[in-house]
Design a protein around this motif. Structure first.
Motif, PDB file in Angstrom:
ATOM      1  N   ASP A 105      31.919 -32.262 -31.192  1.00 60.47           N
ATOM      2  CA  ASP A 105      33.374 -32.202 -31.369  1.00 60.47           C
ATOM      3  C   ASP A 105      33.733 -31.254 -32.503  1.00 60.47           C
ATOM      4  N   GLU A 150      38.640 -27.211 -27.155  1.00 61.51           N
ATOM      5  CA  GLU A 150      39.370 -27.707 -25.986  1.00 61.51           C
ATOM      6  C   GLU A 150      38.797 -29.041 -25.503  1.00 61.51           C
ATOM      7  N   ALA A 151      37.477 -29.153 -25.482  1.00 64.38           N
ATOM      8  CA  ALA A 151      36.846 -30.402 -25.053  1.00 64.38           C
ATOM      9  C   ALA A 151      37.214 -31.541 -26.002  1.00 64.38           C
ATOM     10  N   THR A 152      37.285 -31.243 -27.274  1.00 65.35           N
ATOM     11  CA  THR A 152      37.670 -32.249 -28.262  1.00 65.35           C
ATOM     12  C   THR A 152      39.111 -32.689 -28.035  1.00 65.35           C
ATOM     13  N   SER A 154      40.713 -32.704 -25.256  1.00 63.94           N
ATOM     14  CA  SER A 154      40.740 -33.527 -24.050  1.00 63.94           C
ATOM     15  C   SER A 154      40.307 -34.966 -24.347  1.00 63.94           C
ATOM     16  N   LYS A 155      39.335 -35.117 -25.245  1.00 64.09           N
ATOM     17  CA  LYS A 155      38.863 -36.456 -25.605  1.00 64.09           C
ATOM     18  C   LYS A 155      39.901 -37.222 -26.418  1.00 64.09           C
ATOM     19  N   GLY A 157      43.239 -36.457 -26.853  1.00 58.50           N
ATOM     20  CA  GLY A 157      44.615 -36.446 -26.381  1.00 58.50           C
ATOM     21  C   GLY A 157      45.579 -35.749 -27.310  1.00 58.50           C
ATOM     22  N   ASP A 224      49.025 -26.938 -25.999  1.00 60.80           N
ATOM     23  CA  ASP A 224      48.688 -28.304 -25.622  1.00 60.80           C
ATOM     24  C   ASP A 224      47.248 -28.674 -25.959  1.00 60.80           C
ATOM     25  N   LYS A 225      46.326 -27.687 -25.949  1.00 57.93           N
ATOM     26  CA  LYS A 225      44.924 -27.977 -26.249  1.00 57.93           C
ATOM     27  C   LYS A 225      44.528 -27.547 -27.660  1.00 57.93           C
TER      28      LYS A 225
END
Length: 332
Positions: A105, A150-152, A154-155, A157, A224-225
């Motif tokens: 993360d 970006e993956a973080t 998504s996790k 929110g 947003d990300k």
């Protein structure tokens, strides 16, 4: 900038970065060191100190771990030193790879490493050194770590953050008057080869590229990300002027004596950009703690032409180093 800088308020109470991971470049001295210290007091769980000199980084790590305030507020924090030399691309790529091997993360990327050399010098990449360190390597590291950011997001929110240390000096670009960019001339090539760029303007030019890159990024990539922004902390009492020639260092140090803020207050400004302000700051430049409207040059027809050209050239440069997302290379 006025002779007397306005007061800087502390960060709002209640910020808690527990469970979060942050990277700080240029973390071993000055603003970067104070950003790191403040992040730890705000309870960041994992702090990565990106340092050109790993031995110095380890000394700083030990000093932060033994800091009484850090020990009382965040005794279980993980502090890791990873090598990063922003004068060459391979080091940036190796840093990103090492980070992703150890951490899954990334919530906050503080791109603070920078130089302000007055002589015309070149990095190992062949690019003018200010442009390489203050712009190109920041762009590469931002993009190399973007999938993790970006993956973080998504996790969790909520958007991850990328904040560059900018400067009001970007408003005093050399790309005006007799040194304007000619039609058909490459922008990066111009800064590598142009004769007669004033020594004091090299730093500002490099910061202009960062501001233009983020403005164009925000035209193509929503908040947003990942929220991107850059900020100027004003005149700060750090050792950055120590590398200047004596004839320039003396007046700069006199200015610092009169008006400079402390590195601690610079850290408040930095983390206001990094964790407090929201999506309204995406792609924007913050002067102290407030979003500032782009300067006249950026808003001009020529400034907008250069912004698009910089994006195209940056995509070409970065695309030779890492895979780029489709939104970067598509039409806009």
């Amino acid at each position: 900038m006025p002779l007397i800088q306005p007061s800087v308020p502390p960060l709002p109470p209640g910020i808690d970065l527990s469970g979060k991971t942050a990277v700080v470049t240029g973390a071993t001295a000055g603003i970067g060191l104070e950003i790191s210290r403040l992040l730890l007091t705000l309870k960041v769980s994992n702090l990565i100190l990106a340092a050109r000199n790993v031995s110095k980084g380890e000394t700083v790590r030990q000093s932060l771990m033994s800091d009484p305030v850090v020990k009382s507020t965040n005794p279980n924090a993980t502090i890791k030193v990873l090598k990063l030399d922003t004068e060459n691309y391979s080091s940036v790529q190796e840093f990103a790879s090492s980070f992703k091997t150890e951490f899954t993360d990334l919530h906050l990327l503080m791109l603070n490493a920078g130089i302000g050399t007055m002589a015309r010098e070149f990095a190992s990449t062949g690019h003018e050194k200010n442009i390489q360190v203050n712009y190109l390597s920041n762009a590469l590291l931002s993009l190399a770590l973007l999938p993790t950011l970006e993956a973080t997001a998504s996790k969790t929110g909520e958007p991850a953050r990328v904040t560059w240390t900018g400067s009001r000096m970007h408003m005093r670009t050399s790309l005006t008057g007799k040194l304007a960019l000619k039609q058909g001339e490459g922008l990066l090539k111009h800064f590598d080869e142009a004769e007669g760029i004033p020594s004091y303007a090299r730093y500002g030019d490099s910061k202009l590229l960062g501001a233009l890159f983020q403005l164009e990024l925000a035209n193509r990539y929503g908040a947003d990300k990942v929220i991107f922004n850059n900020f100027c902390p004003g005149v700060i009492n750090t050792g950055m002027s120590d590398v200047l020639p004596i004839y320039f260092r003396i007046p700069v140090n006199l200015v610092k004596m009169i008006m400079a803020r402390s590195p601690q207050k610079a850290a408040w400004i930095a983390l206001n950009a990094g964790v407090v302000v929201g999506s309204e700051s995406h792609g924007q430049f913050l002067a102290d703690m407030s979003v500032l409207e782009p300067c006249d040059f950026i808003k001009s027809e020529e400034g907008q032409r250069i912004q698009k050209l910089l994006w195209k050239e940056t995509c070409a440069e970065m695309g030779g180093l890492i895979p780029l997302p489709a939104w970067m290379t598509g039409p806009n």
